[in-house]
Every structure is written in C-alpha cells, then in structure tokens.
Design a protein around this motif. Structure first.
Motif, short mmCIF file in Angstrom:
data_model
loop_
_atom_site.label_atom_id
_atom_site.label_comp_id
_atom_site.label_asym_id
_atom_site.label_seq_id
_atom_site.Cartn_x
_atom_site.Cartn_y
_atom_site.Cartn_z
N ASP A 298 0.89 -1.11 -0.07
CA ASP A 298 -0.11 0.36 0.12
C ASP A 298 0.80 1.51 -0.16
O ASP A 298 0.36 2.47 -0.59
CB ASP A 298 -0.86 0.22 1.47
N SER B 144 -3.38 -3.46 -3.73
CA SER B 144 -2.57 -2.92 -3.46
C SER B 144 -3.45 -2.09 -4.95
O SER B 144 -4.13 -0.65 -4.92
CB SER B 144 -1.14 -2.13 -3.59
N ARG C 144 -7.34 -1.41 -5.13
CA ARG C 144 -7.41 -0.50 -4.26
C ARG C 144 -7.27 1.15 -4.45
O ARG C 144 -7.81 1.70 -4.30
CB ARG C 144 -6.34 -0.96 -2.85
#
Length: 389
Positions: A158, A192, A195
């Motif tokens: 992330d 990630s 996301r």
C-alpha cells in the motif's frame, strides 16, 4: 540527548516506590540455521532484506531500558533461545512460562510463528512476531496473543502504490518469481493496485537459473519488452534477480519492489525524529546497520518496557490490556506515535520509501486519508480484516 530526555520523562511519571521491584524477563526465540540469514544471502546487502539476526535490535532496546528500569525499580532482561523448528520452541515457551516469563519475541518463518501461536494460545503470554511479513498471520491465522511489529506485505505494498499514484505512475509491469513468498508479495501488490487505482498492464514470470532452456525467463531485456508501462515492479523475496533489473529495462523506467525503490519499516538513511541516534546505537551494538527486523525487535522490547512502566509494573492482565486496547503510544523514531490495531494486533506505523542510500518519502502519503487514523490506509483496515480475535 533525545534518548535521555525520553527515558527521563518516563522515569518522572513513575517513582521507584510506586513500582514493585522485580524482574521482567523477555525471551527472544529463533530458528537455528534459518535460511533467511544464510551467510551468502546476507553478503549481498540486498534492499528489503535482513542484514543479520534481529536479536541485535532487541539488545539495543534492552540497553536503553536499563535507565528507566532502575528509576522504576524493575530490571528488564533479555534471554535468547534457539530451536531447530517449532517443537523445541514450543517446549521452551512452556518451560519458561512455568517460570513466570510472559513476553517472547519470535524470529522465525511464518509457518513456525503460526504453529507456535496456536500451541500456546491458551497461555497468559504475548508473542511478538518480528520477522514474518506474511499477511495470513494477521488474517486467517491470527491469534489473540500474537502481536506483529514488522509491517506485513499489505502495508508495504500500500505504501509503495500510494507513492506511485502520487507520482502519477499508474501503469505497472509486474515481474514475479517462482518462490511461494514471491507469490505472496505479488498478491499483496495486486490488492493494493486495485485498491488505489493502479493498472497492472502485464504480469510475467522470471526464473533465476543457469539452465539454458530457461535463459529467456531471466533476461531483463526480453521480460521488459513489448508493453507500455510507467514502472517495473519486481516480486522477488530473495532479491537476487531484482538487483539486476535497474538500468537493464528496454524502456528507461523506474524499478520498484525488491530493488530500486523499496518500502521498508526502517532504513539507515532516515535522518529525522532521532533516527541517527538509534542507528548509531545499533552500529555500536552489532557492528552493522539497522534493518526492518532489527527495528521490529527493538520496538517490540520497547512496547513491553513502555507498558510495564506506564502501568506501574502491574500484573500481566493489566499490562496486556494497556498494550492491546489502544492506550499505549510508542515512539518508533518515525514521526508518529505508534500503537497496535485492536482488530489484528498489527503495529500501525509509517512506512519508509527508500533506495539503497536515501529515503525519499514516508507513507501514508499526503492526500491519502482515513476517517480515524491515516496510518490505517496502510494494510488491512478493520472493515477489510478477516481476523477474528
């Protein structure tokens, strides 16, 4: 001076008479012959790889604890136990628990950590995972007495993807190795990317081999040809292939993941928040620089010390309550007060984005916001967690 000021402040909070005199034993558990610390691997000094056993980081923290320990009437000690696999470590924990030991640092691969945590689940003790980044330990394999001071793959992925988004590098070529850990790293990056809106334009497997039949799968030029992308991400848990990728790509593109730009818990080039003093103490203690797992062991010991001091050396349940229910705030020398997430026992923390000799950014990146704590934009938020503590 920073260390003396911090410890002095802690000591002032708790007169010696208020804390029951005694000894708090902390035990560091590790695997004999752990392949992650094999000499030839350490000699590479690869980015995002350990530089030695994290016991050295725990030793630094214990030395720091002596000052405040004397002030509050508590002696903090560190012991070291080595086992060939999970079974002798479980036996050691059972034996030491019978002697009153309640705090254990675990330096072992994820499978060993999971087996150990399951075996001692019913015991009134705490295990601190300092070297296994596997997401499963914080998800389906989580345990109520297992805390994690090393950031997991989801957190570092992330952090890296946030940085790519901030630079408007939104298309990625992924190179994935054949090892199980390579797959875990790739999975975390894919999560990630989804996301935060980064597109993986192509995913290609690589093989590091002398076999002429697999030569093309280890050729960086061939692997990076044929697709238009902003960044090359390398999922390489070993790091050996990744170090050959920068400056060998067909297009002049930045490399990230296991080399080039890496997302780490700690880096020797971090120069803010008292970090140079911590790095200096590590080099004096171990004769080498501090890396991720060293910092994780250091902060694990510091978490125990902080909780014992702040609870006035209370009984074990009171220390655990203070440590796990969000009251504890720990200075990790990364600019934020740190504490454990109650839903998965992961230490929330900033992640450093660095090359081999410089830190470029600290995540969470500005603009990535969370309703309660921006550090929870890194890794599994409460709503994303499958951990059932």
């Amino acid at each position: 001076m920073r260390l003396l000021a911090v410890l002095g402040g802690l000591a002032a909070l708790l007169p010696a008479a208020a804390a029951g005199a005694g000894t708090v034993r902390i035990v560091h558990l590790e695997i004999d012959g752990d392949p992650r610390y094999e000499e030839t691997r350490l000699a590479r000094r690869a980015l995002a790889q350990p530089l030695g056993r994290p016991h050295a980081g725990a030793e630094v923290a214990i030395r720091e604890a002596q000052f405040v320990g004397k002030a509050v009437g508590v002696d903090f000690t560190l012991e070291r136990v080595t086992g060939a696999d999970a079974k002798p470590l479980i036996a050691a924990v059972e034996r030491l628990h019978g002697q009153g030991v309640r705090y254990f640092l675990v330096d072992a691969p994820a499978a060993v950590v999971a087996e150990l945590a399951r075996a001692v689940r019913s015991r009134d003790l705490l295990l601190f995972n300092v070297s296994a980044a596997d997401d499963a330990l914080r998800q389906t394999q989580c345990q109520p007495n297992l805390l994690h001071t090393l950031p997991n793959h989801a957190m570092t992925a992330d952090a890296l993807v946030q940085y790519l988004v901030s630079r408007k590098w939104r298309s990625v070529l992924m190179l994935e190795g054949p090892l199980p850990d390579d797959h875990l790293i790739a999975e975390a990056f894919e999560r990630s990317a989804k996301r935060f809106g980064v597109k993986i334009v192509e995913k290609k497997p690589f093989v590091l081999s002398n076999d002429p039949r697999q030569r093309d799968q280890g050729n960086v030029a061939l692997l990076t040809a044929g697709s238009d992308h902003d960044v090359v991400f390398v999922a390489d848990s070993d790091g050996e292939f990744a170090r050959s990728v920068p400056y060998r790509t067909v297009r002049p593109r930045p490399v990230a993941g296991a080399d080039g730009l890496v997302a780490v818990a700690w880096h020797w080039a971090w120069e803010r928040n008292g970090a140079p003093q911590l790095n200096s103490r590590m080099e004096k203690q171990a004769g080498r620089r501090m890396a991720d797992s060293d910092w994780a062991a250091w902060i694990a010991v510091k978490s125990v010390v902080e909780s014992v001091v702040r609870t006035q050396n209370a009984d074990f349940p009171a220390v655990v309550k203070y440590l796990k229910e969000g009251d504890v705030t720990i200075d990790g020398f990364k600019g934020n007060r740190l504490g454990f997430r109650p839903w998965d026992n992961q230490l929330r923390q900033p992640i450093l984005l660095a090359t081999h000799n410089a830190v470029f950014e600290r995540a969470p990146i500005d603009g990535f916001l969370h309703p309660t704590n921006n550090m929870d934009t890194l890794g599994f938020d409460r709503r994303d967690s499958s951990c059932a503590l």
